[in-house]
Every structure is written in structure tokens, then in C-alpha cells.
Design a protein around this motif. Structure first.
Motif, PDB file in Angstrom:
ATOM      1  N   ALA A   1       0.838  -1.205   0.000  1.00 11.36           N
ATOM      2  CA  ALA A   1       0.000   0.000   0.000  1.00 11.36           C
ATOM      3  C   ALA A   1       0.869   1.250   0.000  1.00 11.36           C
ATOM      4  CB  ALA A   1      -0.892   0.015   1.241  1.00 11.36           C
ATOM      5  N   PRO A   2       0.487   2.239  -0.790  1.00 13.90           N
ATOM      6  CA  PRO A   2       1.041   3.569  -0.546  1.00 13.90           C
ATOM      7  C   PRO A   2       0.410   4.107   0.735  1.00 13.90           C
ATOM      8  CG  PRO A   2      -0.550   3.666  -2.339  1.00 13.90           C
ATOM      9  CD  PRO A   2      -0.460   2.227  -1.919  1.00 13.90           C
ATOM     10  N   SER A   3       1.186   4.829   1.484  1.00 12.04           N
ATOM     11  CA  SER A   3       0.702   5.228   2.804  1.00 12.04           C
ATOM     12  C   SER A   3       1.105   6.665   3.093  1.00 12.04           C
ATOM     13  CB  SER A   3       1.317   4.274   3.832  1.00 12.04           C
ATOM     14  OG  SER A   3       1.077   4.735   5.120  1.00 12.04           O
ATOM     15  N   LEU A   4       0.164   7.427   3.591  1.00 17.97           N
ATOM     16  CA  LEU A   4       0.463   8.812   3.965  1.00 17.97           C
ATOM     17  C   LEU A   4       0.633   8.875   5.473  1.00 17.97           C
ATOM     18  CD1 LEU A   4       0.760  11.690   2.816  1.00 17.97           C
ATOM     19  CD2 LEU A   4      -1.606  12.075   3.503  1.00 17.97           C
ATOM     20  N   LEU A   5       1.844   9.215   5.871  1.00 22.01           N
ATOM     21  CA  LEU A   5       2.144   9.313   7.299  1.00 22.01           C
ATOM     22  C   LEU A   5       1.896  10.748   7.742  1.00 22.01           C
ATOM     23  CD1 LEU A   5       3.557   7.058   9.111  1.00 22.01           C
ATOM     24  CD2 LEU A   5       5.510   8.586   9.072  1.00 22.01           C
TER      25      LEU A   5
ATOM     26  N   ALA B  27       5.898   3.814   1.463  1.00 18.47           N
ATOM     27  CA  ALA B  27       5.464   2.555   0.849  1.00 18.47           C
ATOM     28  C   ALA B  27       5.319   1.545   1.986  1.00 18.47           C
ATOM     29  CB  ALA B  27       6.488   2.077  -0.159  1.00 18.47           C
ATOM     30  N   ASP B  28       4.207   0.823   2.002  1.00 18.79           N
ATOM     31  CA  ASP B  28       3.830  -0.023   3.133  1.00 18.79           C
ATOM     32  C   ASP B  28       3.784  -1.492   2.656  1.00 18.79           C
ATOM     33  OD1 ASP B  28       2.301  -1.472   4.967  1.00 18.79           O
ATOM     34  OD2 ASP B  28       0.967   0.198   5.436  1.00 18.79           O
ATOM     35  N   PHE B  29       4.709  -2.330   3.181  1.00 20.66           N
ATOM     36  CA  PHE B  29       4.739  -3.763   2.829  1.00 20.66           C
ATOM     37  C   PHE B  29       4.323  -4.562   4.062  1.00 20.66           C
ATOM     38  CE2 PHE B  29       8.044  -1.618   0.425  1.00 20.66           C
ATOM     39  CZ  PHE B  29       7.719  -1.966  -0.872  1.00 20.66           C
ATOM     40  N   ARG B  30       3.467  -5.568   3.854  1.00 19.02           N
ATOM     41  CA  ARG B  30       3.029  -6.362   5.003  1.00 19.02           C
ATOM     42  C   ARG B  30       3.062  -7.848   4.644  1.00 19.02           C
ATOM     43  NH1 ARG B  30      -2.019  -2.905   7.591  1.00 19.02           N
ATOM     44  NH2 ARG B  30      -1.147  -0.883   7.070  1.00 19.02           N
ATOM     45  N   LEU B  31       3.448  -8.639   5.607  1.00 17.53           N
ATOM     46  CA  LEU B  31       3.391 -10.092   5.468  1.00 17.53           C
ATOM     47  C   LEU B  31       2.628 -10.595   6.693  1.00 17.53           C
ATOM     48  CD1 LEU B  31       4.359 -12.462   3.749  1.00 17.53           C
ATOM     49  CD2 LEU B  31       6.360 -12.607   5.250  1.00 17.53           C
ATOM     50  N   GLY B  32       1.576 -11.389   6.410  1.00 19.35           N
ATOM     51  CA  GLY B  32       0.718 -11.745   7.533  1.00 19.35           C
ATOM     52  C   GLY B  32       0.262 -13.184   7.511  1.00 19.35           C
ATOM     53  N   TYR B  33      -0.395 -13.548   8.557  1.00 19.93           N
ATOM     54  CA  TYR B  33      -0.838 -14.900   8.818  1.00 19.93           C
ATOM     55  C   TYR B  33      -2.266 -14.790   9.342  1.00 19.93           C
ATOM     56  CZ  TYR B  33      -0.362 -19.663  10.699  1.00 19.93           C
ATOM     57  OH  TYR B  33      -0.506 -20.985  10.967  1.00 19.93           O
ATOM     58  N   GLU B  34      -3.206 -15.438   8.664  1.00 18.48           N
ATOM     59  CA  GLU B  34      -4.613 -15.234   8.970  1.00 18.48           C
ATOM     60  C   GLU B  34      -5.290 -16.561   9.303  1.00 18.48           C
ATOM     61  OE1 GLU B  34      -6.705 -13.532   5.693  1.00 18.48           O
ATOM     62  OE2 GLU B  34      -8.671 -13.688   6.662  1.00 18.48           O
ATOM     63  N   PHE B  35      -6.070 -16.607  10.333  1.00 16.00           N
ATOM     64  CA  PHE B  35      -6.945 -17.755  10.566  1.00 16.00           C
ATOM     65  C   PHE B  35      -8.211 -17.251  11.253  1.00 16.00           C
ATOM     66  CE2 PHE B  35      -5.214 -17.887  14.852  1.00 16.00           C
ATOM     67  CZ  PHE B  35      -3.904 -17.501  14.639  1.00 16.00           C
TER      68      PHE B  35
ATOM     69  N   MET C 210       7.413  -0.158   6.602  1.00 16.99           N
ATOM     70  CA  MET C 210       7.141   1.024   5.768  1.00 16.99           C
ATOM     71  C   MET C 210       8.459   1.720   5.528  1.00 16.99           C
ATOM     72  SD  MET C 210       3.764   2.738   7.413  1.00 16.99           S
ATOM     73  CE  MET C 210       2.681   1.742   8.411  1.00 16.99           C
ATOM     74  N   THR C 211       8.620   2.190   4.317  1.00 16.32           N
ATOM     75  CA  THR C 211       9.845   2.911   3.996  1.00 16.32           C
ATOM     76  C   THR C 211       9.497   4.173   3.219  1.00 16.32           C
ATOM     77  OG1 THR C 211      12.042   2.703   3.047  1.00 16.32           O
ATOM     78  CG2 THR C 211      10.272   1.617   1.861  1.00 16.32           C
ATOM     79  N   SER C 212      10.359   5.152   3.312  1.00 15.68           N
ATOM     80  CA  SER C 212      10.056   6.475   2.768  1.00 15.68           C
ATOM     81  C   SER C 212      10.025   6.473   1.246  1.00 15.68           C
ATOM     82  CB  SER C 212      11.107   7.467   3.259  1.00 15.68           C
ATOM     83  OG  SER C 212      10.948   8.691   2.607  1.00 15.68           O
TER      84      SER C 212
END
Lengths: 466, 177
Positions: free
Chosen positions: B34-38, B52-60, B70-72
Motif C-alpha cells: 500500500a502507498p501510505s500517507l504518514l 510505501a507499506d509492505f506487510r506479510l501476515g498470517y490469517e486464521f 514502511m519505507t520512505s
């Protein structure tokens, strides 16, 4: 794995007492928001103030261009040295105690901090001893800020000479007398705006100023002041003029009915090095109007009195505007002086030296018609476009409204503005109905053309009668 | 002990218990971009670096656990102040109360570590680090043609201090493997 993840999360949650690190970033935003890189107290700030008084303390911010300075009006944290009996509020108003003390006022703005030592004195104001801390130089039709100096005395006979504090300044009334006869002077007056004192001069000469304290009734000694006569000339200009040295009113002014004409008076002062200095002296000039328009025209000062505004609601007329600096021939009242000299008669300088004048004609032009709204028997017409009637009426009744340049619309149906344009061949289609205006009797089938003309603007109504 | 301390304790307790209760059901890994506005809010002013917002997740079932980086992308300026956020690291838990809804609501809780660089005339360059409790709310909707692909909108208060607030708003694409 998941347990480890949540233990890490727990570490986060319980280590979030990170608020001591906030100050740097918060402070940077505070100073950057006002583009300030340094702060300081004004050089002219008084460092001795009276007990039981209120003083607005200000702090100046130096902008990041390193040149501009501005008073910082928000986000300043004010405080006083510990043990101070006086107090200071969030807006920088210092309330002094009822005892003498030495205090330090501290201003914190973002990461910038500045302080100044102030002596809260128990000495009581006696009287004004000087109009200004420095020699005051003022010429005719000029204004100068005054910072009067007063004498303060304490119980032990000691005295302080310092700028009059704002509390006592508000309690002083000012009178100006001509030195030659000790009569109330019409050469100058002193006005107080937002607790700032301004000396405004109208004509040259020597005057004495006296300040009276409303509570103690102590009157100051005569404070002599010279109003110089270095004004070489005065001229009328349009307020739109950008170059005061070249503007003039030699060709007069013209203005449309109901329109505002803004004028200024420009003084040319001879400087000591021989050069010219052109200044807007509208406020301190004396204005007169000679008009054949009677009450239909008027001149008023703008709110800041930096220009004079002329209006007239009668067209095809002229007015003569005159402006002078110096002792004019006409009698002026005290309220004329304080509210601006703006007479309903011309001003003149025939009887007095050191009086300079300029005059100009103002021509009031009629309004112009921008467009017409025309209907025929209730049907909207368009200029030059043929409108076809469904059936032949016995009469065509026009309704004409004129849209004027002053954004007004006037019904002009009854005016003498119609001309029937006869057909090139064939029978006449319409004729004007006797004793009416804008009503036409239909005679035959064909195309009827009526020209409407008002103040040089025309409209051609074209109607096809079946 | 402050109320906030007790609240944190309660939240931590709930988070530590949740995995044990639900870990055996229908686990899926997902990633999100996701693009992200801080927004860095202070009492006087706000700066808004773009991230720029990167996520790695685990769902149940109704639970999601994700690591966020997130990086600039673009620094922000406030007059002569330059503010950049080189990195934000977060660990977040999402609770999705109604998985059958078309538009799914997420409650978000976790912790973040924020690195802020700033520069101002006369002060020079400096770095500040903030870490603490994060919370927020989000919405998620799946594309009907590709159910694994979802559109997400999150607002997260990354840091909530005395005079400083840092939050982010992101609009992203979420893909489940």
C-alpha cells in the motif's frame, strides 16, 4: 514461533514510554511552522516597569532568510524567574506585583529560549518630560509615532526617567498650543490608536505640547516641538498610482455615475541632501470640494485615511476637488482636525505662507448600458434574431429593461427609445400606438423591426407577424 | 500505575491468549502492499511524508497477525524543516468481527518502531526513534472475480505521545496465498 512474536509485541507495548524523545521533533515543527531560526526581545523594549501595571511582552522571530523579523504571536511559552511575585500569562501579558522586584522574563519558542531582566519599580508616574526618547523630526502633513518619556518618583525622593508605561499612557490627554499666542493649535493633533501615540501635523510652525494625567491632574511642562516646512509641493493623484513622483492630475479625473474615484495627495519633501521624497500625505492634507452636484456628490476618507473617495449619483456634471497642506484660508473645527479635514467648500491658500495647494476637475459621466432584456407580448427577444409569432396579435407590447454598468437593471419601457424601421418594400407591418410608449398596432403580416436606442446602446427587435 | 498502563496490560494479556485459542483453524499467509500517507502531528504543525507499506501476515478465521515495513517514498517540508521517515516497523494484530460481511471491518492493535530524520537551519540533521502502542481501524473488501485479492484501507495511530502523534492512512492491495 507465534509466542515469540507476541512476546516481542509485548516488549513494544511495555516500552512505549518514549515521550521524552518527543521534544526535539515537536520543537522543530513549532519553529518551522513560523519559519523562525532565532528569537529576541525588541531593542526598544522597556526594562523598567511600574508596579501594579500590565505590560504586553513581545518576542521577535528572525525568519529563515536571515533578514525579516516578525512578532511571534502563538506557541510561545512564557515564564518568570522563580520567586517572582509578578505573573505572566500565556499571551505574554506581564502583570506586575504591588512590590518592587527584579524579575527575569523567559520566552521559550520551540527549541529557542530567550530571557530579559526587568525591574518592577515602585516609583510612581509624575509627569511627561519629553515627547519622545530621541529628537522628534516632523514636517508639515506628516505623522510620527510618539514614545513619550516620563518622570517617575519613589517614596524616598528618587526619580526615574523612562518611557511612559502603557497604563499611564492610557490616562494621559494631550493638548497642543501655538507658541506665538498660546492658543489651541490647529497645526497638529495627537491621536491614540491601539495604545500607540501618533503626532499628525497639518501645517508648519512652533507648538507646545502639554500632557495631563486624568487621575492626578498633573500637567506636564510645555514640550516644545517644531513642525518643519520642507514640503516643496503637493499634488493630486489617483490612488492607483504606483509612481508617486510622476503621477499628477493635470488632465483631471473622470468617473462614472455611482462609481468610486479614489484620490490621494502626494507631498514632495526636500531632503537635506537636496533630493526629493514623495509621500502619500492624504491623511494630513485638507480637502475641499466645489461641486455643482449639491448633495448628490460626496467625498469621504477611506478607513485608513490613506485615500479620499469621491462618488456622485448625478451624471453629466463636474466637480472641483482641492487639496492643501498648511494654514488654509478656511476655518476648520477641532473635529475636522481629528477626523480629517474634508470640507464641502473649496480650500485655498491665498492668505497664508507655507500653504501649498493643488486642484483638479472631476467629470461625472453617465452610466453606460451594457445590454437590454426585451420581451414582446411576453416572448423574450434576442438582438437581430427574428422571432415568429404563432398568430397575428392586434398589438405588440414591448417591455425593455436596461442593464447598467453599475450592475443595476432599470425598466426603461416608457422612455422615448423606439424607432420603427420601415420595410424596404411592401406594406408597413406596425405603427406606434398613439399616446403610448412601447406599444405598437399591427397593421399587416410581415417582418416588423423596432430599433431600441438608449445612451448609445442599441437593440434591434425583429418580429415576424403571420 | 496509570490507567494507560493497565489498559496495555489488559491488551497484552488478550493478545498472548488469542493464538492458543485459534491457531489450529484454516491458516493462510497473505501479503499486502500500500502507498501510505504518514502524518506527524504536533500542537503547532503537521508534516506528511509519503511511505510505501509492505506487510506479510498470517490469517486464521477472524484473526490476522502481520509484520509491517514502511519505507520512505517522499520526504515532506515545512518551510525550512525537512522531515523524512526512513523506516517504520510494526507488528499488528487485526481482529475481524464479521468475516461474512462484504466489507469487512478490522480492529487493529500492535506496536510500532518509527525512525524519523529531520533537518533544520542552525540545528542540522538529527534522528529520532519512537516506539509504542499502535491501534487503528481498517476495511477490507475482496474482488468478486479474484477472491484472494482484496482492497484494504487502514488508519493506524502508530504512536500516541503527550504532544506528538504519528498516524498513517494506507490504501492497499492484499493477496492471500
Amino acid at each position: 514461533m507465534l509466542k515469540a512474536l507476541f512476546i516481542c509485541l509485548g516488549v513494544f507495548l511495555f516500552s512505549c514510554s518514549d515521550k521524552e524523545n518527543e521534544d526535539r521533533l515537536v520543537d522543530l515543527h513549532t519553529v518551522a511552522n513560523q519559519d523562525v531560526i532565532a528569537i529576541g526581545f525588541p531593542a526598544e523594549m522597556e526594562t523598567t516597569v511600574s508596579i501594579n501595571s500590565f505590560v504586553q511582552i513581545e518576542i521577535l522571530g528572525l525568519k529563515s532568510n536571515g533578514v525579516d523579523e516578525a512578532v511571534i504571536t502563538s506557541d510561545v511559552e512564557w515564564s518568570l524567574s522563580s520567586g517572582a511575585l509578578s505573573s505572566i500569562d500565556r499571551s505574554g501579558i506581564l502583570t506586575t506585583a504591588d512590590n518592587a522586584e527584579s524579575i527575569t522574563v523567559i520566552a521559550r519558542f520551540g527549541y529557542l529560549t530567550e530571557s530579559i531582566d526587568i525591574w518592577v519599580s515602585a516609583a510612581v508616574f509624575d509627569q511627561v518630560v519629553a515627547l519622545h526618547s530621541d529628537t522628534l523630526i516632523i514636517d508639515m502633513c506628516q505623522s510620527q509615532v510618539l514614545a513619550p518619556v516620563g518622570r517617575y518618583e519613589d517614596d524616598e525622593g528618587g526619580e526615574e526617567i523612562r518611557t511612559v508605561d502603557s497604563t499611564n499612557l492610557a490616562l494621559l490627554t494631550w493638548d497642543i498650543f501655538d507658541q506665538e499666542d498660546d492658543e489651541l493649535s490647529k497645526r497638529a493633533y495627537i491621536a491614540k490608536v491601539n495604545n500607540q501615540l501618533m503626532l499628525h501635523s497639518l501645517s508648519a510652525g512652533e507648538v507646545n505640547v502639554r500632557a495631563t494625567h486624568k487621575e492626578t491632574d498633573v500637567v506636564s511642562a510645555d514640550l516644545a516641538q517644531t513642525i518643519g516646512s520642507a514640503l516643496a509641493s503637493i499634488k493630486l493623484c489617483s490612488a492607483d498610482s504606483t509612481d508617486l513622483s510622476s503621477c499628477d492630475a493635470s488632465s483631471g479625473f473622470s468617473v462614472e455615475q455611482d462609481e468610486v474615484l479614489s484620490l490621494i495627495s502626494v507631498g514632495n519633501y526636500l531632503l537635506t541632501d537636496g533630493s526629493d521624497a514623495y509621500q502619500n500625505i492624504t491623511r494630513n492634507s485638507q480637502w475641499g470640494l466645489d461641486s455643482d452636484l449639491g448633495d448628490e456628490s460626496a467625498t469621504v476618507f477611506s478607513t485608513d485615511r490613506q485615500q479620499l473617495e469621491f462618488t456622485s449619483n448625478t451624471d453629466d456634471s463636474t466637480a472641483d476637488i482641492s487639496v492643501a497642506c498648511g494654514l488654509i484660508d478656511q476655518s476648520i473645527e477641532d473635529e475636522d482636525i481629528s477626523e480629517g479635514v474634508n470640507l464641502e467648500i473649496p480650500v485655498s491658500c491665498d492668505l497664508n505662507d507655507n500653504c501649498l495647494i493643488d486642484t483638479a476637475d472631476i467629470t461625472v459621466n453617465p452610466l453606460t448600458v451594457l445590454s437590454f432584456d426585451v420581451t414582446a407580448n411576453g416572448v423574450n427577444l434576442t438582438h437581430t434574431e427574428t422571432t415568429l409569432f404563432d398568430s397575428r396579435p392586434e398589438e405588440i407590447t414591448l417591455n425593455v429593461k436596461a442593464n447598467y454598468s453599475n450592475v443595476t437593471t432599470v425598466d426603461v419601457t416608457d422612455e422615448d427609445i423606439y424607432t420603427i424601421i420601415d420595410p424596404v418594400d411592401g406594406l408597413d407591418v406596425i405603427e406606434e400606438k398613439e399616446g403610448t410608449s412601447g406599444v405598437f398596432t399591427v397593421l399587416n403580416a410581415g417582418i416588423a423591426k423596432i430599433e431600441i436606442n438608449l445612451l448609445g446602446k442599441s437593440f434591434l427587435a425583429v418580429i415576424e407577424v403571420p | 500505575m496509570s490507567t494507560l498502563y493497565h489498559l496495555k496490560l489488559l491488551i497484552l494479556s488478550v493478545l498472548l491468549l488469542l493464538p492458543a485459542a485459534t491457531v489450529s483453524a484454516d491458516p493462510r499467509i497473505y501479503m499486502e502492499f500500500a502507498p501510505s500517507l504518514l502524518r506527524i502531528n504536533t500542537p503547532a504543525a503537521t508534516t506528511r511524508p509519503l511511505m510505501a507499506d509492505f506487510r506479510l501476515g498470517y490469517e486464521f478465521y477472524e484473526h490476522q497477525y502481520e509484520a509491517v515495513l514502511m519505507t520512505s517514498v517522499k520526504e515532506d517540508k515545512l518551510n525550512q524543516l525537512t522531515v523524512d521517515v526512513p523506516s517504520v516497523l510494526s507488528v499488528l494484530y487485526h481482529y475481524v468481527p464479521d468475516r461474512s460481511a462484504q466489507l469487512k471491518l478490522h480492529y487493529i492493535l500492535g506496536g510500532s518502531y518509527i525512525h524519523v530524520d529531520s533537518s533544520y537551519p542552525g540545528i542540522g540533521d538529527g534522528s529520532d526513534y519512537y516506539y509504542g502502542l499502535s491501534y487503528g481501524i481498517g476495511f477490507e473488501e475482496a474482488f468478486s472475480s479474484i477472491p484472494q485479492l482484496k482492497l484494504t484501507l487502514d488508519w493506524i495511530q502508530l504512536y500516541h505521545g503527550d504532544r506528538l502523534r504519528i498516524n498513517t492512512t494506507s490504501l492497499g492491495i492484499h493477496y492471500e496465498f
